[in-house]
Design an enzyme around this catalytic site. Structure first.
Site, PDB file in Angstrom:
ATOM      1  N   ASP A  73      -5.891   2.158   2.882  1.00 30.30           N
ATOM      2  CA  ASP A  73      -4.993   3.284   2.678  1.00 30.30           C
ATOM      3  C   ASP A  73      -4.108   3.351   3.914  1.00 30.30           C
ATOM      4  O   ASP A  73      -4.559   3.741   4.996  1.00 30.30           O
ATOM      5  CB  ASP A  73      -5.795   4.577   2.512  1.00 30.30           C
ATOM      6  CG  ASP A  73      -4.910   5.790   2.247  1.00 30.30           C
ATOM      7  OD1 ASP A  73      -3.683   5.713   2.477  1.00 30.30           O
ATOM      8  OD2 ASP A  73      -5.451   6.835   1.835  1.00 30.30           O
ATOM      9  N   VAL A  74      -2.848   2.957   3.779  1.00 25.05           N
ATOM     10  CA  VAL A  74      -1.992   2.827   4.951  1.00 25.05           C
ATOM     11  C   VAL A  74      -1.560   4.169   5.521  1.00 25.05           C
ATOM     12  O   VAL A  74      -0.869   4.204   6.552  1.00 25.05           O
ATOM     13  CB  VAL A  74      -0.751   1.949   4.665  1.00 25.05           C
ATOM     14  CG1 VAL A  74      -1.154   0.529   4.301  1.00 25.05           C
ATOM     15  CG2 VAL A  74       0.126   2.574   3.582  1.00 25.05           C
ATOM     16  N   ASN A 100       5.431  -2.929   2.577  1.00 23.98           N
ATOM     17  CA  ASN A 100       5.924  -2.695   1.239  1.00 23.98           C
ATOM     18  C   ASN A 100       5.372  -1.421   0.598  1.00 23.98           C
ATOM     19  O   ASN A 100       5.978  -0.876  -0.319  1.00 23.98           O
ATOM     20  CB  ASN A 100       5.571  -3.897   0.346  1.00 23.98           C
ATOM     21  CG  ASN A 100       5.827  -3.634  -1.117  1.00 23.98           C
ATOM     22  OD1 ASN A 100       6.965  -3.580  -1.571  1.00 23.98           O
ATOM     23  ND2 ASN A 100       4.757  -3.446  -1.881  1.00 23.98           N
ATOM     24  N   TYR A 167      12.431  10.292  -0.687  1.00 25.05           N
ATOM     25  CA  TYR A 167      12.466   8.834  -0.834  1.00 25.05           C
ATOM     26  C   TYR A 167      13.711   8.262  -0.166  1.00 25.05           C
ATOM     27  O   TYR A 167      13.646   7.264   0.557  1.00 25.05           O
ATOM     28  CB  TYR A 167      12.434   8.457  -2.315  1.00 25.05           C
ATOM     29  CG  TYR A 167      12.169   6.984  -2.548  1.00 25.05           C
ATOM     30  CD1 TYR A 167      10.896   6.458  -2.356  1.00 25.05           C
ATOM     31  CD2 TYR A 167      13.182   6.134  -2.978  1.00 25.05           C
ATOM     32  CE1 TYR A 167      10.646   5.113  -2.575  1.00 25.05           C
ATOM     33  CE2 TYR A 167      12.943   4.790  -3.209  1.00 25.05           C
ATOM     34  CZ  TYR A 167      11.672   4.283  -3.007  1.00 25.05           C
ATOM     35  OH  TYR A 167      11.427   2.946  -3.219  1.00 25.05           O
TER      36      TYR A 167
END
Length: 262
Positions: A73-74, A100, A167
């Site tokens: 889990d980044v 990514n 975003y």
């Protein structure tokens, strides 16, 4: 190869050969990340494919022994560090990092909370920053590497009514971060570039191409008259990861069918 020298390959194919190199690809369980992991492995790299959905990563690894599935889990500091540490422990050097992992937020700014906005930036921007800086601290003098950040056309232009404030901010921030890290680390032999995808039919754009109204919007506003298909962006990542782009850093490689050139 050091930061200031380059020995040309004997053949064009060798420019893209990643044999003996180690890569990390985050968000590798689906979509574009899955394709990136497959492509780098096919070019010879050992790829640590990272995501939260370990079952999907294991399916990916079953098709290529050069892919190593790693649940990560980044958004968690310790898990980011453990991912980089594992690649270093197993291979001694990380050559390629593809940041990514990411997800969109709500399209309407007024529907987004401050906490929600922050969570998108944490995943889409902060996680990549920490992975890159932590990986850089593990590199020895004389090592070289290619770090690749995945941005979006939504970080370059408004795509309202599709897109979203968080975003867009995260993907525009990714481009600024790419340039700054490239400037700071170029003389150390670390190249940092970005890939800027247009509209691809992936899990993240679920429903976009199934709905005729939104699919028509993509076709009308893309010079090639269509969205991107599976594999059409993988070559850009391979190019930036390989010696074929050895004199390239701080750049944003746009793969959008002409969307932003209108």
């Amino acid at each position: 190869m050091t930061a200031n020298t380059f020995s040309p390959a004997a053949t064009p194919g060798e420019l893209f050969d990643l044999s003996g190199r180690t890569a990390i690809v985050t968000g590798a369980s689906s979509g574009l990340g899955l394709g990136f992991a497959r492509t780098l492995a096919a070019a010879g790299a050992t790829v640590y494919a990272a995501a939260r959905r370990l079952d999907r990563l294991k399916e990916l690894a079953a098709a290529d022994h050069r892919i190593v599935p790693v649940r990560c889990d980044v958004t968690v500091d310790a898990e980011r560090q453990a991912l980089v540490d594992r690649a270093h422990r197993d291979s001694g050097h990380l050559h390629i990092l593809v940041n990514n992992a990411g997800r969109p937020g709500p399209p309407n700014a007024e529907d987004e909370t401050v906490d929600g906005f922050n969570s998108i930036l944490e995943l889409n921007l902060v996680a990549g920053f920490h992975l890159a800086t932590y990986a850089a601290t593990q590199m020895a003098d004389g090592d070289h590497a290619s770090f690749i950040n995945i941005s979006s056309v939504i970080g370059l232009v408004s795509t309202a009514p599709i897109g979203g404030a968080s975003y867009a901010a995260s993907k525009a921030g990714t481009l600024g971060l790419t340039r700054e890290l490239a400037g700071q680390w170029g003389r150390r032999g670390i190249r940092v570039n970005a890939v800027v995808p247009g509209w691809f039919d992936t899990e993240m754009t679920d429903g976009l191409f199934e709905n005729e109204k939104s699919a028509g919007w993509v076709r009308r506003n893309t010079m090639l008259g269509r969205g991107g298909t599976d594999g059409e962006i993988d070559g850009a990542v391979l190019f930036l990861a390989s010696d074929a782009s050895s004199y390239m850093t701080g750049q944003a490689l746009v793969v959008d069918g002409g969307w932003t050139a209108r």
